[in-house]
Design an enzyme around this catalytic site. Structure first.
Site, mmCIF file in Angstrom:
data_model
loop_
_atom_site.group_PDB
_atom_site.id
_atom_site.type_symbol
_atom_site.label_atom_id
_atom_site.label_comp_id
_atom_site.label_asym_id
_atom_site.label_seq_id
_atom_site.Cartn_x
_atom_site.Cartn_y
_atom_site.Cartn_z
ATOM 1 N N HIS A 198 15.212 -29.884 82.464
ATOM 2 C CA HIS A 198 16.641 -30.201 82.624
ATOM 3 C C HIS A 198 17.235 -30.853 81.381
ATOM 4 O O HIS A 198 18.359 -31.332 81.416
ATOM 5 C CB HIS A 198 16.856 -31.107 83.839
ATOM 6 C CG HIS A 198 16.457 -30.451 85.114
ATOM 7 N ND1 HIS A 198 17.271 -29.548 85.757
ATOM 8 C CD2 HIS A 198 15.312 -30.524 85.832
ATOM 9 C CE1 HIS A 198 16.642 -29.103 86.834
ATOM 10 N NE2 HIS A 198 15.457 -29.677 86.905
ATOM 11 N N LYS A 227 16.650 -22.559 83.204
ATOM 12 C CA LYS A 227 17.771 -23.429 83.565
ATOM 13 C C LYS A 227 18.917 -23.223 82.575
ATOM 14 O O LYS A 227 19.610 -22.227 82.668
ATOM 15 C CB LYS A 227 17.281 -24.839 83.714
ATOM 16 C CG LYS A 227 16.503 -24.881 85.044
ATOM 17 C CD LYS A 227 15.623 -25.945 85.369
ATOM 18 C CE LYS A 227 14.954 -25.582 86.696
ATOM 19 N NZ LYS A 227 13.759 -26.347 86.937
ATOM 20 N N SER A 271 14.466 -34.286 87.899
ATOM 21 C CA SER A 271 15.274 -33.198 88.437
ATOM 22 C C SER A 271 16.132 -33.586 89.627
ATOM 23 O O SER A 271 17.133 -32.932 89.885
ATOM 24 C CB SER A 271 14.383 -32.010 88.783
ATOM 25 O OG SER A 271 13.293 -32.424 89.558
HETATM 26 C C1 LIG Z 1 12.582 -26.148 87.591
HETATM 27 C C2 LIG Z 1 11.550 -27.024 87.056
HETATM 28 C C3 LIG Z 1 10.283 -26.533 86.721
HETATM 29 C C4 LIG Z 1 9.857 -25.137 87.041
HETATM 30 O O1 LIG Z 1 10.489 -24.187 86.278
HETATM 31 P P1 LIG Z 1 10.659 -22.691 86.824
HETATM 32 O O2 LIG Z 1 10.982 -21.898 85.620
HETATM 33 O O3 LIG Z 1 11.770 -22.720 87.802
HETATM 34 O O4 LIG Z 1 9.375 -22.296 87.454
HETATM 35 C C5 LIG Z 1 9.408 -27.398 86.134
HETATM 36 N N1 LIG Z 1 9.734 -28.695 85.911
HETATM 37 C C6 LIG Z 1 10.927 -29.198 86.254
HETATM 38 C C7 LIG Z 1 11.223 -30.630 85.993
HETATM 39 C C8 LIG Z 1 11.864 -28.383 86.855
HETATM 40 O O5 LIG Z 1 13.035 -28.883 87.235
#
Ligand SMILES: *Cc1c(COP(=O)(O)O)cnc(C)c1O
Length: 637
Positions: free
Chosen positions: A459, A489, A431
């Site tokens: 991602h 996302k 990320s």
């Molecule tokens: C954003 C993210 C999460 C968490 O997801 P949310 O829906 O925001 O709680 C988990 N793993 C990765 C790699 C992320 O970037």
């Protein structure tokens, strides 16, 4: 400019002073008495305070530290607060308190209070003859060299705490019988009278809001030849006032360590502030009244504000209401939950899927269900915090292997054959760096060792692979046992999922605690994600255009001499120093671009960076202009 003077001192306490001015006019000042070890953190906290003053940015900041020498400890005065309704009632109360301390001419003394407005320090008056005893050419007597024994954070001004410390020192001076004080802060109308009889009496209104007048009077009763000793004590004697947290700031003592830690976070340049986004329309946000082109959102495909997605959410709410009312295993499972799980499983090529309210909960739930005490989890060194938390909560042994190093992973697995379960977990796209796992290699290693494999595609979904299905599509290989991802996302909604074989998913339904013990995700989020998946499945050009935008941005950065690598829509621009990263990000905001700085603890110390998330809806002109602004901001340092 900062002029830093450092007198070498003995071990023990130092007085640290900050004074800031602009065009010769005093802006702010503060002092602290601290051990040597705290000097540098207090320096930076006081510098922050000077530079962030509401009166404006100063052009001169003086920070000074000197050995404190002989320190006297005095108790804090007891505090009483008098609520008054008006300024005149406030001054009547002040006179009453003075009279109670044996000061007969209280009326005349308060009548002379305006004479103090022009002074930097206090007017020193004989309590009985009203003769003025301070003789330093209109400057007044400055009470200084004092601090609380348990101060509040140096970066924040606390009028009351600082005034109590000052009054406690003043009333501990020889021959001082009372003090009257009103702050020159136009927003702070509470003043006080302190006497040896009544202690520190706060009076809630001594002036009208907006009034910049302020001053103080010290009342002296004693021999004329002892005045010099009193002034010397007020101006030079170092005093630590023994304050209880309760009395200085109304904050219980148990909060002290928390305040100290916040102070340290501030001093290290790591304090984070929430920015409220007043409006947003995919890649534009309005922050503090300014419209910025945003590279801060993980809404890569611009679906969060897509009317077709919002409508699906609204329809679901109209049909089913807002809250799900119970956990999934009780009565929380509604048609949108089931539909989302079917659609995710199909999109990811798994037999089944299980939805969670957030991606964070999906990771914590899945990892702690699969692995427990007596098991072992292998985790990439740069995995997302939610994976790290899942590992911790599981109670399993955790083996962290070097970032993306499949040989190292292979080697570590060898040593753990006797364990009941072995789970290997990795981000698919990392990320903060935007780099990608070599999935075929990862799967090969896991299978050879008969370890569970889990990949977090937060991602990758909607970004990686020709139609956004993720790493398996990109590499044309099989999938991990647990395909984790988020709805929050690229799908523009909220929630998390794990897809895989029915056996594994069914096990998670029985064992994943965030699934069992938390209310089911809201239907709006589920239906919005279903609609987003539909748009993605129907229009692979979404993904193609996103990829094209990333190429344009990366090429434009290269023209600015900035080399970046990414295999996703995340473009990391490495800066290094935390404060430098903040400066670059601030400069970009001035130019109309929101590209957030990412600092410790999200990334390693000294690896601060800008993290630009490129979106489907960024216009080519914005991408080029942003890359150019990044170049300028980086060159400015
Ligand atoms: C954003 C993210 C999460 C968490 O997801 P949310 O829906 O925001 O709680 C988990 N793993 C990765 C790699 C992320 O970037």
């Amino acid at each position: 400019m900062a002029d830093v003077k450092m007198n070498s001192g003995v071990d023990g306490l130092f007085t640290v002073k900050m004074r800031a001015s602009q065009g010769g006019r005093h802006v702010s000042g503060a002092e602290r008495i601290v051990p040597v070890s705290r000097i540098s953190s207090v320096f930076s906290a006081l510098a922050e305070r000077a530079l962030r003053h509401s009166k404006g940015v100063p052009d001169f900041v003086n920070l000074k530290a000197e050995a404190a020498g002989d320190v006297r400890r005095v108790p804090a005065l007891p505090v009483t607060t008098f609520e008054v309704a008006s300024v005149s009632e406030g001054w009547e109360k002040a006179k009453e308190i003075l009279r109670a301390a044996g000061v007969a001419r209280a009326d005349e003394i308060c009548g002379r209070f305006r004479e103090t407005y022009a002074l930097r320090g206090a007017m020193l008056l004989d309590a009985d003859t009203l003769e003025r005893l301070d003789r330093s050419g209109g400057r007044g007597v400055r009470a200084t060299n004092m601090d609380s024994s348990s101060p509040s954070p140096a970066s924040a001004k606390n009028h009351f705490a600082e005034a109590l410390v000052l009054a406690s020192k003043v009333l501990s001076a020889p021959n001082i019988v009372a003090e009257v004080c009103m702050s020159d802060d136009p927003d702070y109308v509470t003043g006080y009278v302190a006497t040896r009889v009544s202690g520190y009496c706060r009076i809630t209104k001594l002036k009208e809001p907006g009034d910049e007048a302020g001053g103080r009077i010290f009342l002296y009763r004693g021999h004329r030849e002892d005045v010099a000793a009193t002034v010397d004590y007020l101006e030079r004697q170092t005093v630590l006032v023994e304050t209880e947290r309760q009395t200085t700031t109304d904050v219980p003592r148990r909060f002290a360590s928390i305040e100290r830690e916040l102070d340290e976070i501030d001093a290290a340049g790591l304090r984070r502030e929430l920015r409220t986004v007043a409006e947003r329309d995919c890649c534009r946000v309005v922050v503090n009244g300014r419209s910025l082109v945003s590279f801060a959102s993980n809404d890569y495909l611009g679906l969060a504000a897509d009317p077709r997605v919002s409508e699906a959410a609204a329809d679901a709410v109209r049909l089913h209401g807002v809250g799900s009312g119970a956990s999934r295993l009780v009565t929380g499972t509604l048609p949108p939950h089931a539909e989302l799980e079917r659609r995710i499983a199909a999109f990811k090529g798994g037999e089944s899927a299980i939805a969670f309210a957030t991606g964070y909960m999906a990771n914590v739930g899945a990892i702690s269900a699969i692995a427990g005490r007596g098991d072992v989890v292998f985790s990439d060194a740069l995995n997302h915090a939610s994976i790290i938390d899942g590992c911790r909560l599981s109670g399993a042994e955790v083996v962290v292997y070097p970032h993306l190093d499949m040989d190292a992973l292979d080697g570590r697995l060898v040593g753990y054959h006797g364990f009941r379960r072995r789970l290997v977990v990795s981000d698919g796209v990392f990320s903060m760096d935007g780099d990608m796992l070599d999935l075929p290699r990862f799967l090969e290693v896991c299978r050879r060792h008969d370890a569970f494999s889990m990949v977090d595609e937060a991602h990758a979904l909607g970004v990686v692979g020709a139609t956004g299905r993720g790493l398996s599509e990109y590499f044309g290989c099989g999938h991990p046992d647990l395909m984790m991802g988020t709805l929050s996302k690229a799908l523009g909604s909220a929630g998390g999922y794990v897809a895989g074989d029915t056996l594994v998913v069914e096990y998670l339904r029985q064992r994943a605690r965030p699934f069992i013990f938390s209310t089911a995700p809201d239907v709006a989020a589920m239906s919005a994600a279903v609609a987003a998946l539909g748009l993605l499945a129907d229009g692979p050009e979404l993904v193609a255009r996103l990829r094209q935008n990333v190429r344009v941005f990366v090429a434009a950065l290269a023209d600015e001499g900035i080399k970046v690598c990414t295999e996703s829509a995340i473009v990391p621009i490495l800066v290094g120093d935390e404060r430098a990263a903040m400066r670059v990000s601030d400069r970009l905001a001035e130019r109309g671009f929101l590209i957030p700085a990412i600092r410790y603890p999200t990334v390693a110390r000294g690896a601060a960076r800008l993290r630009a998330a490129v979106g489907f809806r960024h216009a080519e002109a914005d991408l080029l202009a942003a890359a150019h602004a990044v170049g300028d901001a980086m060159r400015a340092g």
